[in-house]
Design a protein around this motif. Structure first.
Motif, PDB file in Angstrom:
ATOM      1  N   LEU A 253      55.622  28.662  29.698  1.00 38.01           N
ATOM      2  CA  LEU A 253      54.782  29.693  29.091  1.00 38.01           C
ATOM      3  C   LEU A 253      54.541  30.893  30.007  1.00 38.01           C
ATOM      4  O   LEU A 253      54.064  31.927  29.547  1.00 38.01           O
ATOM      5  CB  LEU A 253      53.431  29.089  28.685  1.00 38.01           C
ATOM      6  N   LYS A 254      54.873  30.758  31.275  1.00 37.19           N
ATOM      7  CA  LYS A 254      54.601  31.842  32.234  1.00 37.19           C
ATOM      8  C   LYS A 254      55.245  33.155  31.807  1.00 37.19           C
ATOM      9  O   LYS A 254      54.659  34.227  31.942  1.00 37.19           O
ATOM     10  CB  LYS A 254      55.102  31.448  33.618  1.00 37.19           C
ATOM     11  N   GLU A 255      56.471  33.071  31.299  1.00 36.46           N
ATOM     12  CA  GLU A 255      57.220  34.288  30.969  1.00 36.46           C
ATOM     13  C   GLU A 255      56.533  35.119  29.896  1.00 36.46           C
ATOM     14  O   GLU A 255      56.734  36.330  29.813  1.00 36.46           O
ATOM     15  CB  GLU A 255      58.627  33.913  30.483  1.00 36.46           C
ATOM     16  N   ALA A 256      55.691  34.484  29.071  1.00 39.48           N
ATOM     17  CA  ALA A 256      55.028  35.204  27.973  1.00 39.48           C
ATOM     18  C   ALA A 256      53.716  35.848  28.402  1.00 39.48           C
ATOM     19  O   ALA A 256      53.112  36.580  27.623  1.00 39.48           O
ATOM     20  CB  ALA A 256      54.773  34.252  26.811  1.00 39.48           C
ATOM     21  N   PHE A 257      53.264  35.582  29.617  1.00 44.17           N
ATOM     22  CA  PHE A 257      51.984  36.125  30.084  1.00 44.17           C
ATOM     23  C   PHE A 257      52.192  36.867  31.401  1.00 44.17           C
ATOM     24  O   PHE A 257      51.577  36.559  32.413  1.00 44.17           O
ATOM     25  CB  PHE A 257      50.962  34.991  30.241  1.00 44.17           C
ATOM     26  N   GLY A 258      53.036  37.875  31.355  1.00 39.72           N
ATOM     27  CA  GLY A 258      53.286  38.682  32.534  1.00 39.72           C
ATOM     28  C   GLY A 258      52.271  39.795  32.684  1.00 39.72           C
ATOM     29  O   GLY A 258      51.316  39.911  31.906  1.00 39.72           O
ATOM     30  N   PRO A 259      52.442  40.662  33.695  1.00 38.99           N
ATOM     31  CA  PRO A 259      51.501  41.759  33.934  1.00 38.99           C
ATOM     32  C   PRO A 259      51.297  42.627  32.704  1.00 38.99           C
ATOM     33  O   PRO A 259      52.258  43.014  32.034  1.00 38.99           O
ATOM     34  CB  PRO A 259      52.183  42.547  35.063  1.00 38.99           C
ATOM     35  N   GLY A 260      50.030  42.900  32.400  1.00 40.77           N
ATOM     36  CA  GLY A 260      49.683  43.739  31.266  1.00 40.77           C
ATOM     37  C   GLY A 260      49.475  43.019  29.956  1.00 40.77           C
ATOM     38  O   GLY A 260      48.993  43.613  28.987  1.00 40.77           O
ATOM     39  N   THR A 261      49.780  41.716  29.889  1.00 49.34           N
ATOM     40  CA  THR A 261      49.624  40.981  28.628  1.00 49.34           C
ATOM     41  C   THR A 261      48.204  40.473  28.419  1.00 49.34           C
ATOM     42  O   THR A 261      47.750  40.315  27.290  1.00 49.34           O
ATOM     43  CB  THR A 261      50.582  39.776  28.574  1.00 49.34           C
ATOM     44  N   HIS A 262      47.499  40.194  29.503  1.00 47.40           N
ATOM     45  CA  HIS A 262      46.140  39.663  29.389  1.00 47.40           C
ATOM     46  C   HIS A 262      45.426  39.902  30.717  1.00 47.40           C
ATOM     47  O   HIS A 262      46.062  40.142  31.746  1.00 47.40           O
ATOM     48  CB  HIS A 262      46.166  38.169  29.051  1.00 47.40           C
ATOM     49  N   GLY A 263      44.098  39.836  30.709  1.00 49.31           N
ATOM     50  CA  GLY A 263      43.370  40.055  31.951  1.00 49.31           C
ATOM     51  C   GLY A 263      41.887  39.843  31.782  1.00 49.31           C
ATOM     52  O   GLY A 263      41.384  39.634  30.680  1.00 49.31           O
ATOM     53  N   SER A 264      41.165  39.894  32.918  1.00 46.46           N
ATOM     54  CA  SER A 264      39.715  39.709  32.918  1.00 46.46           C
ATOM     55  C   SER A 264      39.166  40.305  34.207  1.00 46.46           C
ATOM     56  O   SER A 264      39.562  39.890  35.300  1.00 46.46           O
ATOM     57  CB  SER A 264      39.359  38.224  32.842  1.00 46.46           C
ATOM     58  N   THR A 265      38.275  41.268  34.089  1.00 44.78           N
ATOM     59  CA  THR A 265      37.720  41.916  35.283  1.00 44.78           C
ATOM     60  C   THR A 265      37.071  40.901  36.219  1.00 44.78           C
ATOM     61  O   THR A 265      37.286  40.915  37.425  1.00 44.78           O
ATOM     62  CB  THR A 265      36.684  42.984  34.885  1.00 44.78           C
ATOM     63  N   PHE A 266      36.259  40.020  35.662  1.00 44.61           N
ATOM     64  CA  PHE A 266      35.511  39.075  36.487  1.00 44.61           C
ATOM     65  C   PHE A 266      36.174  37.702  36.579  1.00 44.61           C
ATOM     66  O   PHE A 266      35.670  36.829  37.289  1.00 44.61           O
ATOM     67  CB  PHE A 266      34.086  38.920  35.953  1.00 44.61           C
ATOM     68  N   GLY A 267      37.264  37.469  35.849  1.00 47.68           N
ATOM     69  CA  GLY A 267      37.920  36.167  35.873  1.00 47.68           C
ATOM     70  C   GLY A 267      38.385  35.796  37.265  1.00 47.68           C
ATOM     71  O   GLY A 267      39.050  36.577  37.944  1.00 47.68           O
ATOM     72  N   GLY A 268      38.032  34.590  37.707  1.00 49.02           N
ATOM     73  CA  GLY A 268      38.400  34.167  39.051  1.00 49.02           C
ATOM     74  C   GLY A 268      37.558  34.802  40.134  1.00 49.02           C
ATOM     75  O   GLY A 268      37.966  34.847  41.303  1.00 49.02           O
ATOM     76  N   ASN A 269      36.358  35.270  39.769  1.00 51.20           N
ATOM     77  CA  ASN A 269      35.435  35.840  40.747  1.00 51.20           C
ATOM     78  C   ASN A 269      35.266  34.885  41.931  1.00 51.20           C
ATOM     79  O   ASN A 269      35.129  33.671  41.741  1.00 51.20           O
ATOM     80  CB  ASN A 269      34.090  36.090  40.063  1.00 51.20           C
ATOM     81  N   PRO A 270      35.294  35.362  43.172  1.00 52.00           N
ATOM     82  CA  PRO A 270      35.279  34.461  44.330  1.00 52.00           C
ATOM     83  C   PRO A 270      34.042  33.571  44.432  1.00 52.00           C
ATOM     84  O   PRO A 270      34.132  32.457  44.954  1.00 52.00           O
ATOM     85  CB  PRO A 270      35.378  35.416  45.532  1.00 52.00           C
TER      86      PRO A 270
END
Length: 383
Positions: A253-270
């Motif tokens: 599934l990695k190939e379908a979620f490349g740069p620009g396909t999805h994101g989150s400003t705070f996702g994975g906040n440290p």
């Protein structure tokens, strides 16, 4: 003046402090917490290891955005993939966001639109996850929903076989329906979903938002059934109370979620990642998970014995430390009285009392909770 939107039917409790399985309100009253922030505080309130990890990260940095590489995201992602049979992680802020990511990925990867979910399911309250949720009360008042969602009866293999075809992008399911009544899926039903998804080229998505992170005595509830989903979604227990969600998917599934396909400003906040790392380091331990199974078995056994001669309780069911007490009558009033008697619980539908104690709950606290439940329900139903 109340400056908040009235989106919650709030209890008349203002929390002053909390530790372990105990909440203390601003009057000094103590409550035994069998809600755990709705399956969030799996290590109890303010677990020392999580507190220490968060404090350490606070001294380093709080936020820089996902434009930067993140060692701590990689470490938490490795913890998740090494304890599952999935390969890649997307971090977000909540269960609804994780499910939104899963739905987007399923449509993007398969180039199909139809998604099958199940009646009485719950997947979130965003526009996409609201449409995925099989409950009319969640849909009411919002106009036309996102189309091409089909709701089938849960644990019904025949209905699933009739609906499945090569137009289905994904089947999304909870291994235990939490909000829908604490209803475990059968091995036959869940296995049939996996079989048909493979047959028709559909993705098999398991919503582990409530059941994941040790809640059933496995790292993830799907592992109780020897399943191999394409995607699982997580949140709640992942960060011990800090906002974090995750979507896990297989390598293909990695190939379908490349740069620009999805994101989150705070996702994975440290800060959230620090909490997640500490949480998983404790819960993803064989002895810890085995203890959850023992405690869950004990809780179910003690509740069953408590109501063996009481026909107002029809069933005690669940998996690990997600437990439901099914009653003949509606339980909203009982939950209020339980709260007055010092025990915090939740409904799961109209007729089920849902118990979600911390996974660190002690046997003494389990015994105390069972006694409160028994005394409360017997007194209520004997009147």
């Amino acid at each position: 003046m109340d400056a908040l939107f009235p989106t919650y039917a709030r209890w008349d409790i203002t929390v002053e402090s909390a530790e372990g399985a105990i909440i203390i309100d601003n009057t000094g009253k103590k409550y035994l917490d069998f809600v755990s922030g709705i399956a969030v505080c799996n290590l109890g309130h303010r677990h020392p290891a999580v507190v220490s990890a968060v404090q350490e990260q606070l001294e380093k940095y709080w936020h820089v955005s996902n434009l930067f590489k993140s060692d701590i995201q990689q470490e938490v992602a490795q913890q998740l993939v090494l304890n599952s049979d999935l390969d890649a992680v997307f971090f977000c802020n909540s269960g609804a966001e994780a499910n939104e990511a899963a739905l987007k990925l399923a449509r993007k990867y398969t180039q199909k639109s139809k998604v099958i979910t199940f009646k009485q399911s719950f997947h979130g309250r965003t526009f996409g996850t609201m449409a995925a949720t099989g409950q009319e009360k969640i849909h009411s008042g919002f106009g036309p929903l996102l189309h091409e969602f089909v709701y089938l009866p849960y644990n019904d293999c025949d209905a699933l076989e009739r609906e499945m075809d090569d137009t289905v992008a994904a089947v999304m399911v909870e291994v235990v329906q939490g909000e829908g009544g604490v209803i475990p899926g059968t091995k036959e039903f869940l296995g049939k979903i996996e079989e048909l998804c493979l047959q028709y080229g559909s993705l098999f998505i398991i919503d582990e938002v409530q059941t994941g992170i040790g809640r059933t005595g496995k790292a993830f509830a799907y592992q109780q059934y020897n399943l191999s989903p394409d995607i699982i979604t997580l949140a709640k227990g992942l960060g011990s109370g800090l906002p974090v969600g995750a979507m896990l998917g297989k390598e293909k599934l990695k190939e379908a979620f490349g740069p620009g396909t999805h994101g989150s400003t705070f996702g994975g906040n440290p800060i959230s990642m620090a909490a997640a790392k500490a949480t998983l380091s404790i819960i993803f331990n064989k002895e810890f998970l085995a203890d959850v199974v023992k405690k869950g078995d004990y809780l179910q056994s003690e509740l069953t014995k408590a109501f063996i001669d009481q026909d107002f309780v029809t069933e005690v069911r669940g998996s690990g430390l997600i437990m439901g007490i099914a009653c003949q009558n509606e339980v909203a009033g009982s939950i209020t009285v339980l709260r007055e008697n010092g025990l915090l619980t939740l409904p799961a539908g109209a007729n089920v009392i849902r118990l979600l104690p911390p996974l660190t709950i002690t046997y003494e606290e389990i015994n105390e909770a069972v006694q409160i439940i028994k005394n409360t329900l017997v007194a209520e139903y004997s009147n």
